[in-house]
Design an enzyme around this catalytic site. Structure first.
Site, PDB file in Angstrom:
ATOM      1  N   LYS A 188       0.991  -1.201   0.316  1.00 51.00           N
ATOM      2  CA  LYS A 188       0.133  -0.095  -0.170  1.00 51.00           C
ATOM      3  C   LYS A 188       0.738   0.965  -0.157  1.00 51.00           C
ATOM      4  CE  LYS A 188      -4.141   1.932   2.117  1.00 51.00           C
ATOM      5  NZ  LYS A 188      -4.688   2.198   3.331  1.00 51.00           N
ATOM      6  N   ARG A 198     -11.545   9.619   1.452  1.00 52.70           N
ATOM      7  CA  ARG A 198     -11.364   9.987   2.700  1.00 52.70           C
ATOM      8  C   ARG A 198     -12.872  11.204   2.923  1.00 52.70           C
ATOM      9  NH1 ARG A 198      -5.142  11.217   2.822  1.00 52.70           N
ATOM     10  NH2 ARG A 198      -4.444   8.690   2.953  1.00 52.70           N
ATOM     11  N   LYS A 242      -2.229  -1.942  -3.666  1.00 47.26           N
ATOM     12  CA  LYS A 242      -2.823   0.121  -3.952  1.00 47.26           C
ATOM     13  C   LYS A 242      -2.185   0.934  -3.884  1.00 47.26           C
ATOM     14  CE  LYS A 242      -6.740   2.007  -0.216  1.00 47.26           C
ATOM     15  NZ  LYS A 242      -6.891   0.681   0.682  1.00 47.26           N
ATOM     16  N   SER A 268     -10.582   5.633  -4.263  1.00 42.12           N
ATOM     17  CA  SER A 268     -11.414   6.492  -4.980  1.00 42.12           C
ATOM     18  C   SER A 268     -10.732   7.498  -6.198  1.00 42.12           C
ATOM     19  CB  SER A 268     -11.531   6.903  -3.464  1.00 42.12           C
ATOM     20  OG  SER A 268     -10.181   7.338  -3.582  1.00 42.12           O
ATOM     21  N   TYR A 307     -14.187   0.488  -7.056  1.00 43.97           N
ATOM     22  CA  TYR A 307     -16.089   1.006  -6.930  1.00 43.97           C
ATOM     23  C   TYR A 307     -17.359   1.398  -8.780  1.00 43.97           C
ATOM     24  CZ  TYR A 307     -13.810   3.563  -3.315  1.00 43.97           C
ATOM     25  OH  TYR A 307     -12.651   3.242  -1.943  1.00 43.97           O
TER      26      TYR A 307
HETATM   27  C1  PBG Z   1      -6.893   3.309   5.012  1.00 44.64           C
HETATM   28  C2  PBG Z   1      -7.498   3.247   3.938  1.00 44.64           C
HETATM   29  C3  PBG Z   1      -7.828   4.323   2.773  1.00 44.64           C
HETATM   30  C4  PBG Z   1      -8.468   4.091   1.580  1.00 44.64           C
HETATM   31  C5  PBG Z   1      -9.328   2.298   2.553  1.00 44.64           C
HETATM   32  N1  PBG Z   1      -8.923   2.605   3.605  1.00 44.64           N
HETATM   33  C6  PBG Z   1      -6.336   5.111   2.498  1.00 44.64           C
HETATM   34  C7  PBG Z   1      -6.191   6.556   3.629  1.00 44.64           C
HETATM   35  O1  PBG Z   1      -7.028   6.743   3.722  1.00 44.64           O
HETATM   36  O2  PBG Z   1      -4.499   6.377   3.857  1.00 44.64           O
HETATM   37  C8  PBG Z   1      -8.215   4.421  -0.026  1.00 44.64           C
HETATM   38  C9  PBG Z   1      -9.292   3.489  -0.250  1.00 44.64           C
HETATM   39  C10 PBG Z   1      -9.713   4.681  -2.063  1.00 44.64           C
HETATM   40  O3  PBG Z   1      -9.028   5.872  -1.818  1.00 44.64           O
HETATM   41  O4  PBG Z   1     -10.876   4.149  -2.545  1.00 44.64           O
HETATM   42  N2  PBG Z   1      -7.345   2.229   6.015  1.00 44.64           N
END
Ligand code: PBG
Length: 318
Positions: A188, A198, A242, A268, A307
């Site tokens: 990640k 977020r 990711k 996202s 998504y």
């Molecule tokens: C953190 C988490 C993140 C995402 C899912 N869980 C990243 C973050 O906040 O740093 C991102 C998923 C997305 O952007 O679709 N545990």
């Protein structure tokens, strides 16, 4: 000239002279031959659908930064799970947006068996037992600071925490959950592409600083392989990379190196970029969606958290 270059055929001219009559385009000329030689295919079996869950009843809150994505109360999440199962989507990934009053320094509400995510999991499993549910162990939706772990002094252990997979495996096995699989967020990366998520889980205003002390530097690739290697040794059943599209090289490296079930999380920001450009008519959003998803297959993915899952599942059906 090499041994594959034939002697110039009589009558060849123009482009044939230049190419030595080699034309890769021959197989691209017709739909039938393109289909015949297509190396990778996207099917509904490749999809994992991340959904956002909130308290309430009949709630379907739009997320401004993610057009077409909603925060759902449990009753509607169950409906969507039913729809997903009908479309043939194998699994959901669930993320909560919990009330700010329930968030604290240590994310303690994650331990509440009746928190919204645990109730959602039970409700979905009751109604749609055949669908897979992938829950997240990170604390960020539960902490008052929006970080994934507990901040103690200057240490920030978290998701991506060393030894995490082994600890989870041991705890599962010790409690009779030998059959629960672990999808490791092995690689990640610290990324700007998480921005809209977020907003979705309500950590945008909380998060101070960044996650660079626990996520991988996006300049690194060998380190990603080492992370994955450790997680496999600790008992991971699947690997996840990711974000997705900017990291196709990592996917390919992991697949070649480990031959593990390998997944990408099209996060996202990747989703929103395609949606926004599509909505503005700057690109063909549907085609870009399909192209991006097929790219994951080409890179070696067994599946994709996206998504787009219900939208693309509808398209693949038609
Ligand atoms: C953190 C988490 C993140 C995402 C899912 N869980 C990243 C973050 O906040 O740093 C991102 C998923 C997305 O952007 O679709 N545990």
């Amino acid at each position: 000239m090499n041994k594959f270059t034939p002697a110039k055929p009589a009558g060849a001219r123009g482009v044939d002279e230049i190419t030595g009559s080699r034309r890769l385009r021959r197989m691209r000329k017709a739909d039938w031959s393109r289909r015949l030689v297509q190396e990778n295919r996207l099917t509904v079996d490749d999809l994992i659908w991340p959904i956002f869950v909130v308290e309430g009843k009949g709630v379907r809150e739009p997320i401004a930064a993610m057009p077409g994505v909603f925060r759902l109360s449990i009753d509607l999440a169950v409906k969507e799970a039913e729809r997903a199962a009908k479309l043939g989507i194998p699994a959901l990934a669930t993320f909560p947006n919990v009330d700010i009053s329930l968030r604290d320094q240590t994310g303690s509400h994650i331990l509440d068996p009746d928190n919204v995510i645990n109730r959602a999991t039970r409700a979905i499993k009751d109604a749609v037992p055949q669908i897979g549910i992938i829950t997240d162990a990170a604390l960020d939706p539960f902490t008052s600071h929006g970080h994934d772990g507990i901040l103690r002094d200057i240490i920030a252990p978290s998701d991506m925490m060393d030894g995490r997979i082994g600890a989870i495996r041991d705890a599962l096995d010790a409690n009779g959950f030998q059959d629960v699989a672990i999808m490791s967020y092995a690689t990640k990366f610290a990324s700007a592409f998480y921005g809209p998520y977020r907003e979705a889980v309500g950590t945008a205003g909380l998060l101070k600083g960044d996650k660079k002390t626990y996520y991988i530097d996006h300049a690194n690739s060998d380190e990603a392989v080492r992370e994955a290697e450790q997680d496999i040794a600790e008992g991971a059943d699947m690997l996840m990379v990711k974000p997705g599209l900017p990291y196709l090289d990592i996917i390919r490296r992991l697949k070649d190196e480990f031959q593990m079930p390998t997944f990408a999380y099209q996060v996202s920001g990747e989703y929103s970029m395609i949606k926004a450009a599509g909505a503005n008519g700057w690109i063909d959003g549907e085609k870009a969606m399909l192209e991006s998803l097929l790219a994951f297959k080409r890179a070696g993915c067994d599946g994709i958290l996206t998504y787009f899952a219900p939208e693309v599942a509808e398209m693949l059906k038609g």
